[in-house]
Design a protein around this motif. Structure first.
Motif, PDB file in Angstrom:
ATOM      1  N   LYS A  16      16.806 -42.102  20.069  1.00  0.00           N
ATOM      2  CA  LYS A  16      15.810 -40.915  19.821  1.00  0.00           C
ATOM      3  C   LYS A  16      15.565 -40.359  21.525  1.00  0.00           C
ATOM      4  CE  LYS A  16      13.376 -43.464  17.008  1.00  0.00           C
ATOM      5  NZ  LYS A  16      11.775 -44.192  16.342  1.00  0.00           N
ATOM      6  N   ARG A  17      16.796 -40.644  22.511  1.00  0.00           N
ATOM      7  CA  ARG A  17      16.754 -40.130  23.571  1.00  0.00           C
ATOM      8  C   ARG A  17      17.011 -38.122  23.699  1.00  0.00           C
ATOM      9  NH1 ARG A  17      19.616 -44.825  27.278  1.00  0.00           N
ATOM     10  NH2 ARG A  17      18.282 -46.031  27.408  1.00  0.00           N
ATOM     11  N   LEU A  18      16.576 -36.990  24.709  1.00  0.00           N
ATOM     12  CA  LEU A  18      16.605 -36.186  23.655  1.00  0.00           C
ATOM     13  C   LEU A  18      18.260 -35.670  24.904  1.00  0.00           C
ATOM     14  CD1 LEU A  18      15.272 -33.067  23.641  1.00  0.00           C
ATOM     15  CD2 LEU A  18      14.890 -32.980  26.072  1.00  0.00           C
ATOM     16  N   THR A  19      18.315 -36.438  25.578  1.00  0.00           N
ATOM     17  CA  THR A  19      19.951 -36.257  25.999  1.00  0.00           C
ATOM     18  C   THR A  19      20.819 -36.896  25.596  1.00  0.00           C
ATOM     19  OG1 THR A  19      19.684 -38.498  26.971  1.00  0.00           O
ATOM     20  CG2 THR A  19      18.947 -36.813  28.567  1.00  0.00           C
ATOM     21  N   MET A  25      24.679 -32.390  20.283  1.00  0.00           N
ATOM     22  CA  MET A  25      24.945 -31.504  19.192  1.00  0.00           C
ATOM     23  C   MET A  25      25.762 -30.707  19.839  1.00  0.00           C
ATOM     24  SD  MET A  25      21.910 -28.621  19.483  1.00  0.00           S
ATOM     25  CE  MET A  25      21.971 -28.530  21.114  1.00  0.00           C
ATOM     26  N   THR A  26      26.353 -30.791  21.087  1.00  0.00           N
ATOM     27  CA  THR A  26      27.209 -29.900  22.032  1.00  0.00           C
ATOM     28  C   THR A  26      28.458 -30.792  21.635  1.00  0.00           C
ATOM     29  OG1 THR A  26      25.460 -29.992  24.115  1.00  0.00           O
ATOM     30  CG2 THR A  26      27.664 -29.391  23.954  1.00  0.00           C
ATOM     31  N   ALA A  27      28.473 -32.437  21.017  1.00  0.00           N
ATOM     32  CA  ALA A  27      29.976 -32.651  20.458  1.00  0.00           C
ATOM     33  C   ALA A  27      29.996 -32.072  19.852  1.00  0.00           C
ATOM     34  CB  ALA A  27      29.991 -34.700  20.717  1.00  0.00           C
ATOM     35  N   ILE A  28      29.491 -31.689  18.587  1.00  0.00           N
ATOM     36  CA  ILE A  28      29.235 -31.062  17.298  1.00  0.00           C
ATOM     37  C   ILE A  28      30.101 -30.415  17.241  1.00  0.00           C
ATOM     38  CG2 ILE A  28      27.901 -30.978  15.024  1.00  0.00           C
ATOM     39  CD1 ILE A  28      26.625 -33.605  15.451  1.00  0.00           C
ATOM     40  N   GLY A  29      29.626 -28.974  17.567  1.00  0.00           N
ATOM     41  CA  GLY A  29      29.526 -27.812  17.812  1.00  0.00           C
ATOM     42  C   GLY A  29      30.901 -27.391  18.311  1.00  0.00           C
ATOM     43  N   LEU A 200      16.451 -25.766  21.343  1.00  0.00           N
ATOM     44  CA  LEU A 200      15.822 -25.859  22.908  1.00  0.00           C
ATOM     45  C   LEU A 200      14.297 -25.792  23.317  1.00  0.00           C
ATOM     46  CD1 LEU A 200      18.596 -24.451  24.558  1.00  0.00           C
ATOM     47  CD2 LEU A 200      18.013 -26.219  24.627  1.00  0.00           C
ATOM     48  N   TYR A 201      13.559 -25.365  21.472  1.00  0.00           N
ATOM     49  CA  TYR A 201      12.175 -24.614  22.362  1.00  0.00           C
ATOM     50  C   TYR A 201      11.604 -25.396  21.569  1.00  0.00           C
ATOM     51  CZ  TYR A 201       7.875 -22.640  20.670  1.00  0.00           C
ATOM     52  OH  TYR A 201       6.542 -22.013  20.643  1.00  0.00           O
ATOM     53  N   LEU A 202      12.201 -26.348  20.365  1.00  0.00           N
ATOM     54  CA  LEU A 202      11.499 -27.299  20.110  1.00  0.00           C
ATOM     55  C   LEU A 202      11.627 -28.583  20.806  1.00  0.00           C
ATOM     56  CD1 LEU A 202      10.423 -28.311  17.109  1.00  0.00           C
ATOM     57  CD2 LEU A 202      12.649 -29.400  16.260  1.00  0.00           C
ATOM     58  N   ILE A 229       1.458 -36.292  20.708  1.00  0.00           N
ATOM     59  CA  ILE A 229       2.491 -37.279  21.514  1.00  0.00           C
ATOM     60  C   ILE A 229       3.688 -36.684  19.785  1.00  0.00           C
ATOM     61  CG2 ILE A 229       3.771 -39.392  21.859  1.00  0.00           C
ATOM     62  CD1 ILE A 229       1.092 -39.776  23.059  1.00  0.00           C
ATOM     63  N   GLU A 230       4.087 -35.835  19.836  1.00  0.00           N
ATOM     64  CA  GLU A 230       4.896 -35.115  18.212  1.00  0.00           C
ATOM     65  C   GLU A 230       6.551 -36.273  19.065  1.00  0.00           C
ATOM     66  OE1 GLU A 230       4.933 -30.932  19.133  1.00  0.00           O
ATOM     67  OE2 GLU A 230       2.090 -31.272  18.282  1.00  0.00           O
ATOM     68  N   SER A 231       6.332 -37.063  19.751  1.00  0.00           N
ATOM     69  CA  SER A 231       8.173 -36.925  19.365  1.00  0.00           C
ATOM     70  C   SER A 231       8.131 -38.373  20.401  1.00  0.00           C
ATOM     71  CB  SER A 231       9.245 -36.320  19.990  1.00  0.00           C
ATOM     72  OG  SER A 231       8.672 -35.884  21.613  1.00  0.00           O
ATOM     73  N   GLU A 232       8.996 -39.006  20.261  1.00  0.00           N
ATOM     74  CA  GLU A 232       9.289 -40.683  21.297  1.00  0.00           C
ATOM     75  C   GLU A 232      10.652 -40.931  21.955  1.00  0.00           C
ATOM     76  OE1 GLU A 232      10.062 -43.375  18.330  1.00  0.00           O
ATOM     77  OE2 GLU A 232       8.400 -42.945  16.628  1.00  0.00           O
ATOM     78  N   ASP A 233      10.801 -39.179  22.639  1.00  0.00           N
ATOM     79  CA  ASP A 233      12.380 -38.894  23.148  1.00  0.00           C
ATOM     80  C   ASP A 233      11.158 -38.962  24.742  1.00  0.00           C
ATOM     81  OD1 ASP A 233      10.663 -36.550  22.893  1.00  0.00           O
ATOM     82  OD2 ASP A 233      11.810 -35.503  22.569  1.00  0.00           O
ATOM     83  N   GLU A 234      11.505 -38.155  25.620  1.00  0.00           N
ATOM     84  CA  GLU A 234      11.480 -38.612  27.131  1.00  0.00           C
ATOM     85  C   GLU A 234      10.412 -37.505  26.879  1.00  0.00           C
ATOM     86  OE1 GLU A 234      16.157 -38.903  27.372  1.00  0.00           O
ATOM     87  OE2 GLU A 234      14.343 -37.603  26.180  1.00  0.00           O
ATOM     88  N   PHE A 235       9.787 -36.027  26.115  1.00  0.00           N
ATOM     89  CA  PHE A 235       8.872 -35.645  26.043  1.00  0.00           C
ATOM     90  C   PHE A 235       7.876 -36.660  25.854  1.00  0.00           C
ATOM     91  CE2 PHE A 235      11.449 -32.028  27.307  1.00  0.00           C
ATOM     92  CZ  PHE A 235      11.102 -31.664  28.062  1.00  0.00           C
TER      93      PHE A 235
END
Length: 646
Positions: A16-19, A25-29, A200-202, A229-235
């Protein structure tokens, strides 16, 4: 709640980490892009190899007809065997391929089958016929064999054409796939860009925007703002921390006024403490007698602590007695009882060994033990040591009619002030001892001067009076006439000695002007004795300290006094050199003396010893040079290391 601890205590799962999501996503692309690029490169490589195969296969048709031409009409630059070998090489390259060029046939079943058919026709039909034609000599048979080869040649060329056609069709399909792949890459790039912007926006822009809006509202004193609190990541963790911080700030804001009042009161107390410390320290630094120091100190401490009574007691270390030096607000009969007691008989004395003694309420202590303070109606007591250089000089006590709690800050302040009072008392004692030593030393010098001049003169007058008395008894007028002038001269000399001593010991520097005072002394000497005297000043060094200037002036006066009494000089010269070192020379052209005689006289030559003692007080070098009939020189040298700052 501590926001920092709240954030640090929460561990985010790696999924669940944003990093992690950004990296995934970068690796798949990147993998998709590399795969598409690799596939396009493979297609390009296959197209390049197929194109080379088409060129080589097409050249086989030309080479087939060239062989017929070379057999019928040989040419210098071409030969049939060489062309045959080249034909075999091209056919072999088509079968095996050449990755270096690159050159290879597409790996489809139809193309491979057609390639094998071309090879079999060449090896089984065309090549044997051609070799047979090449072996025959010129003639009818050779022509017949050549005609047979020519009849078979169109069929062989057709098979080559079919191979080329199959390869061209395959390459056309691959070209179509290459274009489709490139088009797909374009659409993939557009889709990836859109997806990246959306994610990135999301994941980042949206949470940052919401957090910035929340911070802006907080800065406008909207303390009830909270972030969803909409996510469980760093934000999500940051949003939770922001909400915790907002709760904390809102809670702090509710009690802010109370905290401000508390801090203000504490700051005022500290300022009051510092002002008290500065005021009392400034008072103790003044030139006061010990009793005046203690009285002023006690009065100021009582005002600061709102005490109803107080005492300052000095410890006599020889008898272990505590003497009340000053007191205020304490009944006289209590002072009468305790003006001098042993240090073990009261709490004030016990503090010299135990340190600080604080009694909040005498009623809570042992009622069987007698406390004079409690009997006088005092409820609380505070006793602190008076110290100097880690030595207890005494104690000071504060008495309260009501219950009084001495805080830690007040205790620290009173302990510090007790040390300041001890240092001030010790300084006054040292100043008194220094004054006593200075007075004793000057009295010793005065006594030596009296012994050297007045005492000897009076002894001479005593002898003359005895001789006069004997002459009067005998009626010897001649002897009386001889004694009378001697008496008059002795009295006059004693009178001059007394005046000179009074002048020396009344001498004071005016505005630390050593040069002017020394010139006055030399001028007065010349005026009183008639001896020609000069003084010469050289150098532009700093002024001596007042004490050192006074001792130099006394040495000059004593040196000139010795010249007047003993030298019988006609001229005196004084030289003063003031550079980094200071030196004084007094030279005369008088009778002089032998140094051995001066040393043998010992205390009899008091004037020289007085100058030596004054030089020792200066930490200066003192030297006397003299010989009979050649005058005397007195040298005083004060080195730079011993000079005091004026």
């Amino acid at each position: 709640m501590n926001v920092k601890q709240g954030v640090g205590a929460q561990v985010i799962p790696i999924g669940k980490r944003l990093t992690f999501r950004i990296l995934l996503m970068t690796a798949i692309g990147l993998l998709l892009t590399l795969a598409a690029i690799a596939y396009t490169l493979l297609l390009s490589w296959q197209l390049e190899g197929g194109g080379a195969a088409i060129n080589e296969a097409g050249s086989l048709r030309m080479r087939s007809y060239r062989l017929v031409q070379l057999i019928g009409h040989p040419m210098p630059e071409y030969s049939a065997p060489r062309e045959l070998a080249e034909f075999d090489r091209v056919l072999q390259d088509l079968q095996q391929g050449d990755p270096r060029r690159p050159l290879f046939l597409p790996q489809t079943e139809a193309i491979r089958a057609q390639a094998r058919q071309v090879d079999e026709v060449w090896e089984n039909l065309m090549r044997p016929e051609l070799e047979q034609v090449m072996r025959l000599a010129e003639g009818e048979k050779k022509q017949q064999a050549l005609d047979i080869y020519l009849k078979k040649l169109p069929s062989f060329v057709d098979s080559i054409n079919r191979l080329v056609s199959l390869v061209e069709v395959e390459l056309a399909e691959k070209t179509t796939w290459l274009r489709l792949c490139q088009t797909a890459l374009i659409f993939m790039s557009l889709a990836a860009s859109v997806a990246l912007l959306y994610l990135l926006y999301l994941w980042i822009v949206g949470p940052v925007t919401r957090m910035r809006a929340g911070i802006a509202k907080m800065s406008q004193d909207e303390l009830d703002v909270r972030l969803p609190i909409e996510s469980e990541d760093e934000f999500g963790v940051l949003a939770q921390a922001f909400n915790q911080m907002a709760d904390h700030v809102q809670g702090v804001h509710r009690t802010l006024e109370e905290r401000v009042l508390e801090k203000t009161a504490k700051l005022q107390a500290q300022n009051h403490e510092m002002s008290t410390l500065y005021e009392i320290a400034g008072f103790l630094a003044g030139p006061h007698a010990i009793e005046e120091l203690c009285r002023g100190f006690l009065h100021r401490i009582m005002l600061r602590m709102h005490a109803d009574g107080g005492t300052v007691r000095i410890l006599d270390k020889h008898s272990d007695n505590m003497h009340i030096t000053v007191h205020e607000g304490v009944p006289d009969h209590m002072i009468e009882q305790e003006h001098c007691i042993k240090k073990d008989d009261c709490l004030c004395g016990a503090a010299t060994q135990q340190g600080v003694i604080l009694v909040r309420d005498f009623r809570m202590l042992d009622q069987q033990k007698r406390y004079r303070c409690a009997e006088e109606g005092y409820v609380s007591l505070a006793v602190f040591q008076i110290m100097a250089r880690d030595q207890v000089l005494g104690t000071f006590s504060l008495h309260f009619l009501k219950e009084r709690l001495v805080t830690a800050e007040e205790r620290r302040l009173l302990e510090t002030l007790g040390k300041n009072l001890g240092a001030a008392i010790e300084n006054q004692r040292l100043i008194a001892k220094e004054k006593e030593f200075a007075v004793s030393h000057e009295r010793n010098l005065l006594a030596q001067g009296l012994h050297d001049s007045i005492a000897q003169g009076l002894n001479f007058l005593n002898l003359q009076v005895q001789m006069l008395d004997d002459a009067l008894k005998r009626g010897d007028l001649v002897e009386i006439a001889d004694i009378s002038p001697l008496l008059r001269a002795g009295v006059q000399e004693s009178y001059e000695d007394v005046r000179e001593l009074l002048l020396n010991f009344r001498t004071r520097l005016q505005d630390s002007n050593l040069e002017g005072e020394m010139r006055n002394v030399v001028a007065k000497f010349q005026r009183q004795t008639g001896v020609h005297a000069t003084i010469d000043f050289r150098g532009n060094g700093a002024r001596l300290a007042p004490e050192q200037q006074l001792q130099v002036l006394f040495i000059l006066q004593e040196a000139l006094s010795n010249v007047r009494k003993h030298a019988q000089a006609g001229q005196v010269k004084v030289e003063v050199e003031n550079e980094r070192d200071f030196s004084l020379r007094v030279m005369d052209d008088g009778a002089g003396f032998a140094m051995e005689d001066a040393q043998s006289k010992g205390d009899g030559h008091v004037g020289l010893r007085i100058m030596q003692e004054r030089a020792q007080r200066l930490s200066a070098q003192f030297d006397i040079q003299s010989q009979r009939g050649q005058g005397t020189m007195i040298l005083l040298r004060l080195e730079r290391t011993e000079r005091m700052v004026a």
